[in-house]
Design a protein around this motif. Structure first.
Motif, PDB file in Angstrom:
ATOM      1  N   ARG A   1      -3.645  -0.527  -8.067  1.00  0.00           N
ATOM      2  CA  ARG A   1      -3.073  -1.653  -7.034  1.00  0.00           C
ATOM      3  C   ARG A   1      -5.038  -2.657  -6.630  1.00  0.00           C
ATOM      4  O   ARG A   1      -5.770  -2.013  -6.591  1.00  0.00           O
ATOM      5  CB  ARG A   1      -3.199  -0.559  -5.467  1.00  0.00           C
ATOM      6  N   ILE A   2      -4.415  -3.417  -6.280  1.00  0.00           N
ATOM      7  CA  ILE A   2      -6.115  -4.275  -6.358  1.00  0.00           C
ATOM      8  C   ILE A   2      -6.098  -4.997  -4.805  1.00  0.00           C
ATOM      9  O   ILE A   2      -4.794  -6.066  -4.198  1.00  0.00           O
ATOM     10  CB  ILE A   2      -6.246  -5.373  -7.065  1.00  0.00           C
ATOM     11  N   ASP A   3      -6.894  -4.891  -4.098  1.00  0.00           N
ATOM     12  CA  ASP A   3      -7.267  -5.377  -2.903  1.00  0.00           C
ATOM     13  C   ASP A   3      -7.851  -6.615  -2.791  1.00  0.00           C
ATOM     14  O   ASP A   3      -8.869  -7.068  -3.101  1.00  0.00           O
ATOM     15  CB  ASP A   3      -7.989  -4.741  -1.737  1.00  0.00           C
TER      16      ASP A   3
ATOM     17  N   VAL B   1     -10.335  -1.492  -7.202  1.00  0.00           N
ATOM     18  CA  VAL B   1      -9.079  -1.302  -7.412  1.00  0.00           C
ATOM     19  C   VAL B   1      -7.904   0.105  -7.386  1.00  0.00           C
ATOM     20  O   VAL B   1     -10.000   1.492  -7.406  1.00  0.00           O
ATOM     21  CB  VAL B   1      -9.007  -1.469  -9.165  1.00  0.00           C
ATOM     22  N   SER B   2      -7.306   1.136  -7.339  1.00  0.00           N
ATOM     23  CA  SER B   2      -6.996   1.812  -7.483  1.00  0.00           C
ATOM     24  C   SER B   2      -6.111   2.402  -7.398  1.00  0.00           C
ATOM     25  O   SER B   2      -5.141   1.088  -7.860  1.00  0.00           O
ATOM     26  CB  SER B   2      -6.416   2.666  -5.557  1.00  0.00           C
ATOM     27  N   ARG B   3      -5.183   3.261  -7.578  1.00  0.00           N
ATOM     28  CA  ARG B   3      -3.690   3.654  -8.604  1.00  0.00           C
ATOM     29  C   ARG B   3      -2.553   4.026  -7.779  1.00  0.00           C
ATOM     30  O   ARG B   3      -2.943   5.107  -7.289  1.00  0.00           O
ATOM     31  CB  ARG B   3      -4.026   4.775  -9.515  1.00  0.00           C
ATOM     32  N   LEU B   4      -1.691   3.307  -7.806  1.00  0.00           N
ATOM     33  CA  LEU B   4      -1.040   3.392  -7.192  1.00  0.00           C
ATOM     34  C   LEU B   4      -0.043   4.862  -7.603  1.00  0.00           C
ATOM     35  O   LEU B   4       0.287   5.399  -8.539  1.00  0.00           O
ATOM     36  CB  LEU B   4      -0.132   2.441  -7.601  1.00  0.00           C
ATOM     37  N   ASP B   5      -0.341   5.442  -6.130  1.00  0.00           N
ATOM     38  CA  ASP B   5       0.557   6.811  -6.432  1.00  0.00           C
ATOM     39  C   ASP B   5       1.915   7.446  -6.272  1.00  0.00           C
ATOM     40  O   ASP B   5       2.608   6.863  -5.012  1.00  0.00           O
ATOM     41  CB  ASP B   5      -0.538   7.894  -5.063  1.00  0.00           C
ATOM     42  N   LEU B   6       2.162   7.423  -7.496  1.00  0.00           N
ATOM     43  CA  LEU B   6       3.517   7.639  -7.642  1.00  0.00           C
ATOM     44  C   LEU B   6       4.081   8.736  -8.004  1.00  0.00           C
ATOM     45  O   LEU B   6       5.319   9.419  -8.710  1.00  0.00           O
ATOM     46  CB  LEU B   6       4.475   6.551  -8.744  1.00  0.00           C
ATOM     47  N   GLY B   7       3.466   9.887  -7.307  1.00  0.00           N
ATOM     48  CA  GLY B   7       3.457  12.041  -8.078  1.00  0.00           C
ATOM     49  C   GLY B   7       2.962  12.375  -9.148  1.00  0.00           C
ATOM     50  O   GLY B   7       2.130  11.327  -9.578  1.00  0.00           O
ATOM     51  N   ASP B   8       3.787  11.985 -10.347  1.00  0.00           N
ATOM     52  CA  ASP B   8       3.685  12.919 -11.390  1.00  0.00           C
ATOM     53  C   ASP B   8       4.462  11.752 -12.174  1.00  0.00           C
ATOM     54  O   ASP B   8       4.079  12.650 -13.502  1.00  0.00           O
ATOM     55  CB  ASP B   8       3.946  14.583 -11.860  1.00  0.00           C
ATOM     56  N   THR B   9       5.220  10.869 -11.460  1.00  0.00           N
ATOM     57  CA  THR B   9       5.931  10.369 -12.479  1.00  0.00           C
ATOM     58  C   THR B   9       5.012   9.374 -13.640  1.00  0.00           C
ATOM     59  O   THR B   9       3.907   8.697 -12.490  1.00  0.00           O
ATOM     60  CB  THR B   9       6.491   9.257 -11.754  1.00  0.00           C
TER      61      THR B   9
ATOM     62  N   ARG C   1      -2.472 -10.505  -0.351  1.00  0.00           N
ATOM     63  CA  ARG C   1      -4.071  -9.719   0.479  1.00  0.00           C
ATOM     64  C   ARG C   1      -3.806  -8.319  -1.055  1.00  0.00           C
ATOM     65  O   ARG C   1      -4.770  -7.698  -1.229  1.00  0.00           O
ATOM     66  CB  ARG C   1      -3.818  -8.779   1.673  1.00  0.00           C
ATOM     67  N   THR C   2      -2.822  -7.893  -1.136  1.00  0.00           N
ATOM     68  CA  THR C   2      -2.372  -7.194  -2.065  1.00  0.00           C
ATOM     69  C   THR C   2      -2.107  -6.730  -3.090  1.00  0.00           C
ATOM     70  O   THR C   2      -1.156  -7.798  -3.038  1.00  0.00           O
ATOM     71  CB  THR C   2      -1.699  -6.146  -1.398  1.00  0.00           C
ATOM     72  N   LEU C   3      -2.547  -6.682  -4.847  1.00  0.00           N
ATOM     73  CA  LEU C   3      -1.872  -6.761  -5.744  1.00  0.00           C
ATOM     74  C   LEU C   3      -1.604  -5.685  -6.292  1.00  0.00           C
ATOM     75  O   LEU C   3      -2.268  -4.693  -6.179  1.00  0.00           O
ATOM     76  CB  LEU C   3      -3.047  -7.853  -7.182  1.00  0.00           C
TER      77      LEU C   3
ATOM     78  N   VAL D   1     -11.081  -4.329 -14.237  1.00  0.00           N
ATOM     79  CA  VAL D   1     -10.056  -3.084 -13.577  1.00  0.00           C
ATOM     80  C   VAL D   1     -10.843  -1.443 -14.261  1.00  0.00           C
ATOM     81  O   VAL D   1     -10.861  -0.448 -13.638  1.00  0.00           O
ATOM     82  CB  VAL D   1      -8.708  -3.012 -14.123  1.00  0.00           C
ATOM     83  N   ARG D   2     -11.305  -1.723 -14.990  1.00  0.00           N
ATOM     84  CA  ARG D   2     -11.892  -0.405 -15.687  1.00  0.00           C
ATOM     85  C   ARG D   2     -13.232   0.513 -15.148  1.00  0.00           C
ATOM     86  O   ARG D   2     -13.140   1.504 -15.552  1.00  0.00           O
ATOM     87  CB  ARG D   2     -12.866  -1.227 -17.196  1.00  0.00           C
ATOM     88  N   GLY D   3     -13.725  -0.069 -13.963  1.00  0.00           N
ATOM     89  CA  GLY D   3     -14.342   1.152 -13.145  1.00  0.00           C
ATOM     90  C   GLY D   3     -13.467   1.500 -12.587  1.00  0.00           C
ATOM     91  O   GLY D   3     -13.689   3.093 -12.139  1.00  0.00           O
TER      92      GLY D   3
END
Length: 321
Positions: free
Chosen positions: A213-215, A221-229, A199-201, A175-177
């Motif tokens: 989030r991993i497809d 790999v991308s970050r789950l967007d929960l705003g500024d939380t 399909r999604t982790l 996930v480092r990338g």
């Protein structure tokens, strides 16, 4: 899924809604269900993971000894579960069951699968990761694989499932990338959940204070967007598009609930359930509009018996009528 004492940061103040009042006990056949379950009264157990099956059978793992425990949501005491060979690894963390009732659990460098009667059906050892020996933390079972997080390495591992048989456990996604330059040793991967199709982790990371989030088709790999939380979750549950998470690092200890979008790419935290009913919670399970939260006491091992699970009403059920 636990956070060592040296990593437990001071709780941060929050101006968002806190739900601290004790939930009314749920009913089962006209009788109130317990609001607390005793996993064990033996010193040093340090409960860690939990799974509650659709029939109300509850499993809890021990980070302190590797033992597994089993009970029912209708009874306040759990009992040791046979789980041949589980204590040999010294620690059991993530624990989940599949549709057939098999019990999957991880700890140290090993994934084990037990039959409902406790017989050992399979055991798969994890190879070393880029930083050294594996320290497996949590798992999720999808239709075609078991995915496992590694606390000591920034790697998600995968064991294929073929005809009910578990294949070798191998590194699957580094996930480092997704966060270049962040120190590898501080990713601290924790809970992991998946959508029903696999399909999604969603993978929790204490160190980055984020959920990733991993497809599974592309391994993107991308970050789950929960705003500024800040959302450095430990254990998690995904129910439809609602993410339930336990936080015990960088935030007030407790249960945090987020409503996600249809693609599981972002969402909003809608509930925070905190208070002194929790004792370093590590993860949770959901069953019939109730949440079952493990009190690990892992910030001060060996802790003080009894070791417990706290039950409370799911505020999302109330919110949705």
């Amino acid at each position: 899924m636990s956070v060592p004492a040296r990593l437990v940061a001071p709780a941060l103040a929050t101006a968002t809604l806190l739900i601290c009042a004790a939930a009314m006990p749920a009913q089962s056949a006209g009788r109130p269900l317990p609001d607390r379950y005793v996993v064990s009264r033996a010193e040093g157990v340090l409960p860690e993971g939990i799974d509650v099956r659709p029939d109300g059978t509850m499993y809890v793992s021990s980070d302190g000894t590797g033992a597994l425990y089993r009970g029912r949501v209708t009874a306040p005491r759990l009992r040791p579960f046979r789980a041949d060979g589980a204590t040999a690894r010294g620690s059991s963390r993530g624990i989940h069951t599949d549709r057939s009732g098999r019990v999957f659990s991880v700890g140290g460098g090993r994934l084990t699968v037990h039959a409902p009667d406790g017989r050992l059906l399979d055991a798969e050892d994890a190879p070393d990761g880029p930083l050294g020996a594996a320290d497996l933390n949590d798992l999720v079972v999808t239709p075609d694989a078991v995915y496992v997080t590694d606390w000591a390495n920034p790697v998600v591992l995968r064991a294929p499932l073929h005809g009910g048989k578990v294949g070798p456990l191998e590194p699957w996604a580094d996930v480092r990338g997704a966060f270049p330059g962040f120190p590898a040793q501080y990713w601290l991967l924790n809970g992991i959940v998946a959508d029903p199709a696999g399909r999604t982790l969603l993978v929790a990371s204490n160190g980055t204070e984020a959920v990733w989030r991993i497809d599974t088709a592309t391994r993107e790999v991308s970050r789950l967007d929960l705003g500024d939380t800040s959302f450095g979750a430990d254990g998690m549950v995904l129910h439809d598009r609602t993410l339930y998470a336990v936080l015990n690092y960088g935030a007030l200890h407790g249960v945090y609930i987020a409503r996600l979008d249809a693609q599981l790419r972002g969402g909003t935290v809608v509930h925070r359930v905190t208070g002194d009913r929790f004792d370093l919670p590590t993860t949770l399970a959901r069953h019939d509009c109730r949440l079952y939260v493990v009190n690990s006491q892992n910030d001060e091992p060996p802790g003080t018996p009894p070791y417990t699970v706290t039950a409370l009403d799911d505020p999302e059920c109330r919110a949705n009528g």
